[in-house]
Design an enzyme around this catalytic site. Structure first.
Site, PDB file in Angstrom:
ATOM      1  N   ASP A  84       3.600   7.142   3.957  1.00  0.00           N
ATOM      2  CA  ASP A  84       2.580   7.260   2.908  1.00  0.00           C
ATOM      3  C   ASP A  84       1.403   6.305   3.108  1.00  0.00           C
ATOM      4  O   ASP A  84       1.568   5.208   3.655  1.00  0.00           O
ATOM      5  CB  ASP A  84       3.214   7.007   1.532  1.00  0.00           C
ATOM      6  N   ASP A  86      -0.199   3.906   1.695  1.00  0.00           N
ATOM      7  CA  ASP A  86      -0.336   2.737   0.825  1.00  0.00           C
ATOM      8  C   ASP A  86       0.419   1.568   1.445  1.00  0.00           C
ATOM      9  O   ASP A  86       0.932   1.677   2.567  1.00  0.00           O
ATOM     10  CB  ASP A  86       0.166   3.039  -0.593  1.00  0.00           C
ATOM     11  N   GLU A  88       3.304   0.171   0.711  1.00  0.00           N
ATOM     12  CA  GLU A  88       4.720   0.426   0.979  1.00  0.00           C
ATOM     13  C   GLU A  88       4.892   1.339   2.182  1.00  0.00           C
ATOM     14  O   GLU A  88       5.796   1.139   2.998  1.00  0.00           O
ATOM     15  CB  GLU A  88       5.380   1.048  -0.268  1.00  0.00           C
ATOM     16  N   ARG A 308      -0.994   7.445  -5.405  1.00  0.00           N
ATOM     17  CA  ARG A 308      -1.039   5.977  -5.564  1.00  0.00           C
ATOM     18  C   ARG A 308      -2.356   5.485  -4.971  1.00  0.00           C
ATOM     19  O   ARG A 308      -2.464   5.264  -3.764  1.00  0.00           O
ATOM     20  CB  ARG A 308       0.156   5.311  -4.897  1.00  0.00           C
ATOM     21  N   HIS A 353      -9.449   5.020  -0.223  1.00  0.00           N
ATOM     22  CA  HIS A 353      -8.568   6.044  -0.756  1.00  0.00           C
ATOM     23  C   HIS A 353      -9.305   6.911  -1.759  1.00  0.00           C
ATOM     24  O   HIS A 353     -10.045   6.421  -2.594  1.00  0.00           O
ATOM     25  CB  HIS A 353      -7.351   5.398  -1.431  1.00  0.00           C
TER      26      HIS A 353
END
Length: 465
Positions: A84, A86, A88, A308, A353
């Site tokens: 993903d 982001d 994490e 996110r 983003h």
């Protein structure tokens, strides 16, 4: 010999199947199922005296997944880490890479990092066309947070368990948040509430009725706490009931109301709570499903971009399609002369983003409803409308403020009403509010200065600070 030359690793098995179909047989897409390793819950996993050295342990459930990835790399000359987009996701890619290095499973294979803002064929191919290296700054941010989680939680939780049997844990965020709540509660307990009163009156004019609030008494302007008790409120009520009122000053002012930007993570959670009654975790779970894709006409299709994010921008091609859909559904008057641009107020926002938006504005909520379950359909409808409205024309309104003034000029009650001249984006979407008292006044009857008014009902109301 293997049929593929490139191994792609994503987090979700549902995404793996879809992305493999987009990329073709030269790629093998495997899922990590999220994080693959963590700090063991024992003393010494983080060593502050050794430059915060950290000891990692592969999760037993992840052992087989890592073996599958390592076995696939025996036949591949390239590894693409597509977790993903982001912090994490960056951390998971870093953990996978470090684990494969320890296993000596990479050989001379080229390692690249790509991100997909949406799970559509165009977004996947666009992401694959722009590979990069793992972002070490995002990884460092993750490592710092994880070290703090461990150091605070591992040291504080046992103390909490001893002092408060049945307590669950202490943490980097929840411990500080709990202190803030306790301090606020102490302030509330120590606070001495102060009584005050407000007064509204219903008036009748030739063209209709309206309700106004007392603003001036005995020739003096009142503030919030001016009427301190019931006796003062009763006196004011009696003065209004005994007075003869007419329309005093009438002020009309044109105003423009602009749409809000498309959703970021926090505003989506807030609005889904206000309008749909969803919890933050429920909203994110549903959004994750919309992002990863649903079966639309026999093909798994991602319906929204990554959820996110703290960016409020939309891609140029998305804005172009958005404006076309607005024109098609509502007409050219609802399309601004130039696309709207937004910027984040947050100092540390990741502007790279995109905001949360539909992957295609042509997929209307009505068309998608048959492919979605109830809560999915509700959230998609919210995201689609907010995103579309963000590129629509402003609403044109006329704000009218009217004073009801006593014949001696000593007492004034005021009302403000708003009339929408052109609804603009309001035809599609209106942002929810936490406080009903914040809403603007409704419409007013046509009132002319000097016109006599009949006092119908005077309503005192008690409040406390």
């Amino acid at each position: 010999m293997a049929e593929f030359s490139t191994v792609v690793v994503v987090e979700s098995p549902a995404k793996a199947k879809t992305i493999n179909k987009y990329l073709g047989s030269d790629y093998k897409v495997l899922a990590s199922y999220g994080h693959i390793r963590d700090l063991p819950s024992k003393d010494g996993s983080v060593k502050p005296d050794e430059d915060f050295a950290m000891t990692w342990e592969v999760d037993p459930k992840a052992q087989k997944r890592m073996k599958d990835i390592a076995d696939a790399m025996k036949s591949a000359n390239r590894l693409i880490l597509a977790t993903d987009p982001d912090r994490e996701g960056e951390a998971i890619s870093w953990h996978i890479l470090e684990t494969l290095k320890q296993k000596r499973a990479l050989g001379k294979a080229k390692v690249q990092r790509v991100v997909f803002n949406a799970i559509t064929k165009n977004a996947v191919l666009e992401g694959m066309a722009h590979p990069r290296e793992i972002n070490s700054e995002l990884v460092d941010a993750y490592l710092a947070r994880r070290a703090l989680d461990y150091l605070v939680g591992f040291n504080l939780s046992p103390v909490l368990w001893r002092k408060l049997p049945g307590a669950r844990s202490a943490g980097r965020v929840q411990s500080v948040a709990l202190r803030l709540i306790c301090e606020r509660e102490l302030e509330i307990e120590a606070f001495t509430a102060q009584e005050y009163w407000s007064i509204e009156a219903d008036f009748s004019a030739k063209t209709g009725e309206f309700t106004a609030r007392l603003t001036h008494l005995d020739g003096n302007k009142l503030d919030k706490l001016s009427l301190k008790n019931e006796a003062e409120a009763t006196r004011a009520k009696n003065i209004i009931e005994a007075g003869n009122f007419s329309v005093g000053n009438v002020e009309k002012k044109p105003v423009r109301r602009h749409p809000s930007p498309p959703f970021i993570t926090s505003t989506l959670q807030q609005e889904a709570s206000r309008k749909l009654g969803f919890s933050a975790s429920q909203t994110m779970k549903i959004a994750q499903g919309l992002y990863e894709g649903v079966n639309v006409g026999g093909e798994t299709t991602g319906l929204i971009t990554y959820m996110r994010t703290d960016g409020v921008t939309m891609a140029g091609e998305a804005i172009t399609e958005c404006r076309q859909v607005i024109d098609s559904l509502h007409g050219g008057r609802y399309v601004p002369s130039a696309p709207r641009t937004y910027s984040s107020r947050a100092k540390n926002a990741q502007e790279a983003h995109e905001a949360i938006r539909p992957t295609s504005f042509s997929r209307t909520p009505h068309q998608m409803a048959k492919y979605l379950h109830g809560d999915q359909a509700k959230l998609y409808d919210l995201i689609w409308k907010r995103s579309l409205a963000s590129q629509m024309e402003s609403a044109q309104q006329e704000r009218t403020t009217v004073d009801a003034t006593s014949s001696d000029g000593e007492t004034t009650l005021r009302v403000t009403g708003t009339v929408t001249v052109f609804d603009g984006f309001l035809t599609l979407y209106q942002e929810g509010r936490d406080d009903d008292g914040d809403t603007e006044g409704g419409s007013l009857p046509a009132l002319v200065q000097g016109e006599s008014l009949t006092t119908k009902v005077v309503k005192p109301e008690q409040h406390f600070t």
